[in-house]
Design a protein around this motif. Sequence first.
Motif, PDB file in Angstrom:
ATOM      1  N   ASP A   1       0.836  -1.195   0.000  1.00 15.01           N
ATOM      2  CA  ASP A   1       0.000   0.000   0.000  1.00 15.01           C
ATOM      3  C   ASP A   1       0.878   1.255   0.000  1.00 15.01           C
ATOM      4  O   ASP A   1       2.088   1.160   0.184  1.00 15.01           O
ATOM      5  N   PRO A   2       0.277   2.426  -0.227  1.00 15.11           N
ATOM      6  CA  PRO A   2       1.070   3.666  -0.242  1.00 15.11           C
ATOM      7  C   PRO A   2       1.833   3.942   1.049  1.00 15.11           C
ATOM      8  O   PRO A   2       2.930   4.500   1.012  1.00 15.11           O
ATOM      9  N   GLU A   3       1.293   3.532   2.195  1.00 10.75           N
ATOM     10  CA  GLU A   3       2.012   3.746   3.450  1.00 10.75           C
ATOM     11  C   GLU A   3       3.335   2.986   3.460  1.00 10.75           C
ATOM     12  O   GLU A   3       4.345   3.479   3.951  1.00 10.75           O
ATOM     13  N   ALA A   4       3.332   1.779   2.892  1.00 10.83           N
ATOM     14  CA  ALA A   4       4.562   0.987   2.815  1.00 10.83           C
ATOM     15  C   ALA A   4       5.582   1.657   1.894  1.00 10.83           C
ATOM     16  O   ALA A   4       6.786   1.651   2.177  1.00 10.83           O
ATOM     17  N   VAL A   5       5.108   2.247   0.803  1.00 12.54           N
ATOM     18  CA  VAL A   5       5.986   2.978  -0.119  1.00 12.54           C
ATOM     19  C   VAL A   5       6.672   4.123   0.621  1.00 12.54           C
ATOM     20  O   VAL A   5       7.891   4.286   0.568  1.00 12.54           O
ATOM     21  N   ILE A   6       5.889   4.889   1.336  1.00 11.63           N
ATOM     22  CA  ILE A   6       6.413   6.058   2.049  1.00 11.63           C
ATOM     23  C   ILE A   6       7.349   5.643   3.177  1.00 11.63           C
ATOM     24  O   ILE A   6       8.381   6.280   3.411  1.00 11.63           O
ATOM     25  N   THR A   7       7.033   4.562   3.850  1.00 14.29           N
ATOM     26  CA  THR A   7       7.904   4.062   4.916  1.00 14.29           C
ATOM     27  C   THR A   7       9.300   3.765   4.380  1.00 14.29           C
ATOM     28  O   THR A   7      10.306   4.106   5.012  1.00 14.29           O
ATOM     29  N   LYS A   8       9.381   3.150   3.202  1.00 15.64           N
ATOM     30  CA  LYS A   8      10.690   2.850   2.605  1.00 15.64           C
ATOM     31  C   LYS A   8      11.425   4.138   2.220  1.00 15.64           C
ATOM     32  O   LYS A   8      12.631   4.246   2.425  1.00 15.64           O
ATOM     33  N   TYR A   9      10.705   5.114   1.649  1.00 15.44           N
ATOM     34  CA  TYR A   9      11.346   6.396   1.330  1.00 15.44           C
ATOM     35  C   TYR A   9      11.960   7.006   2.587  1.00 15.44           C
ATOM     36  O   TYR A   9      13.101   7.486   2.572  1.00 15.44           O
ATOM     37  N   LYS A  10      11.211   7.008   3.676  1.00 15.54           N
ATOM     38  CA  LYS A  10      11.695   7.596   4.922  1.00 15.54           C
ATOM     39  C   LYS A  10      12.899   6.828   5.467  1.00 15.54           C
ATOM     40  O   LYS A  10      13.849   7.427   5.965  1.00 15.54           O
ATOM     41  N   GLU A  11      12.854   5.504   5.353  1.00 14.86           N
ATOM     42  CA  GLU A  11      13.959   4.687   5.837  1.00 14.86           C
ATOM     43  C   GLU A  11      15.236   4.965   5.043  1.00 14.86           C
ATOM     44  O   GLU A  11      16.317   5.109   5.619  1.00 14.86           O
ATOM     45  N   VAL A  12      15.108   5.078   3.731  1.00 15.62           N
ATOM     46  CA  VAL A  12      16.271   5.390   2.894  1.00 15.62           C
ATOM     47  C   VAL A  12      16.814   6.772   3.257  1.00 15.62           C
ATOM     48  O   VAL A  12      18.025   6.944   3.435  1.00 15.62           O
ATOM     49  N   ALA A  13      15.940   7.759   3.390  1.00 19.25           N
ATOM     50  CA  ALA A  13      16.373   9.119   3.723  1.00 19.25           C
ATOM     51  C   ALA A  13      17.095   9.162   5.065  1.00 19.25           C
ATOM     52  O   ALA A  13      18.063   9.911   5.245  1.00 19.25           O
ATOM     53  N   GLU A  14      16.642   8.340   6.006  1.00 21.85           N
ATOM     54  CA  GLU A  14      17.224   8.320   7.342  1.00 21.85           C
ATOM     55  C   GLU A  14      18.579   7.606   7.380  1.00 21.85           C
ATOM     56  O   GLU A  14      19.496   8.024   8.082  1.00 21.85           O
TER      57      GLU A  14
ATOM     58  N   VAL B   1      21.488  10.956  -0.048  1.00 21.78           N
ATOM     59  CA  VAL B   1      20.647  10.374  -1.090  1.00 21.78           C
ATOM     60  C   VAL B   1      19.663  11.408  -1.627  1.00 21.78           C
ATOM     61  O   VAL B   1      19.176  12.271  -0.904  1.00 21.78           O
ATOM     62  N   ILE B   2      19.405  11.326  -2.927  1.00 22.83           N
ATOM     63  CA  ILE B   2      18.388  12.149  -3.570  1.00 22.83           C
ATOM     64  C   ILE B   2      17.298  11.198  -4.041  1.00 22.83           C
ATOM     65  O   ILE B   2      17.575  10.250  -4.780  1.00 22.83           O
ATOM     66  N   SER B   3      16.085  11.416  -3.581  1.00 27.96           N
ATOM     67  CA  SER B   3      14.946  10.587  -4.003  1.00 27.96           C
ATOM     68  C   SER B   3      14.256  11.272  -5.164  1.00 27.96           C
ATOM     69  O   SER B   3      13.994  12.464  -5.136  1.00 27.96           O
ATOM     70  N   LEU B   4      13.967  10.494  -6.204  1.00 28.47           N
ATOM     71  CA  LEU B   4      13.262  11.041  -7.365  1.00 28.47           C
ATOM     72  C   LEU B   4      11.851  10.490  -7.414  1.00 28.47           C
ATOM     73  O   LEU B   4      11.550   9.456  -6.920  1.00 28.47           O
TER      74      LEU B   4
END
Length: 97
Positions: free
Chosen positions: A76-89, A94-97
């Motif tokens: 789900d979208p929450e899982a997508v966002i969780t991974k973005y946040k984990e990578v950023a942390e 890192v630059i997210s596109l």
Amino acid sequence: MKEKENTEEFYKKLEGQLYDTASWPSEYLYKFIVKTENNQMPKISSIFDNTGAVIKNIESKNGKYTSVSIRVIMKDPEAVITKYKEVAEKVEGVISL
């Protein structure tokens, strides 16, 4: 504090767009850019361990940056966002596109 508010606003908007444009679970394509010399690709890969992700790294022409593309089924979208946040942390610069 303003940057954190902008980031949360961005993720909230992204979540809405993801719900509007896909049925879940769905394949999602993450794209990141990191400096090659910092060797951050293994950190990104480890975040997606055991998810069935297909990861592709492409070094820039001059070798200064590496593009990391990750295709993975997300629930789900929450899982997508969780991974973005984990990578950023966890991944410096890192630059997210």
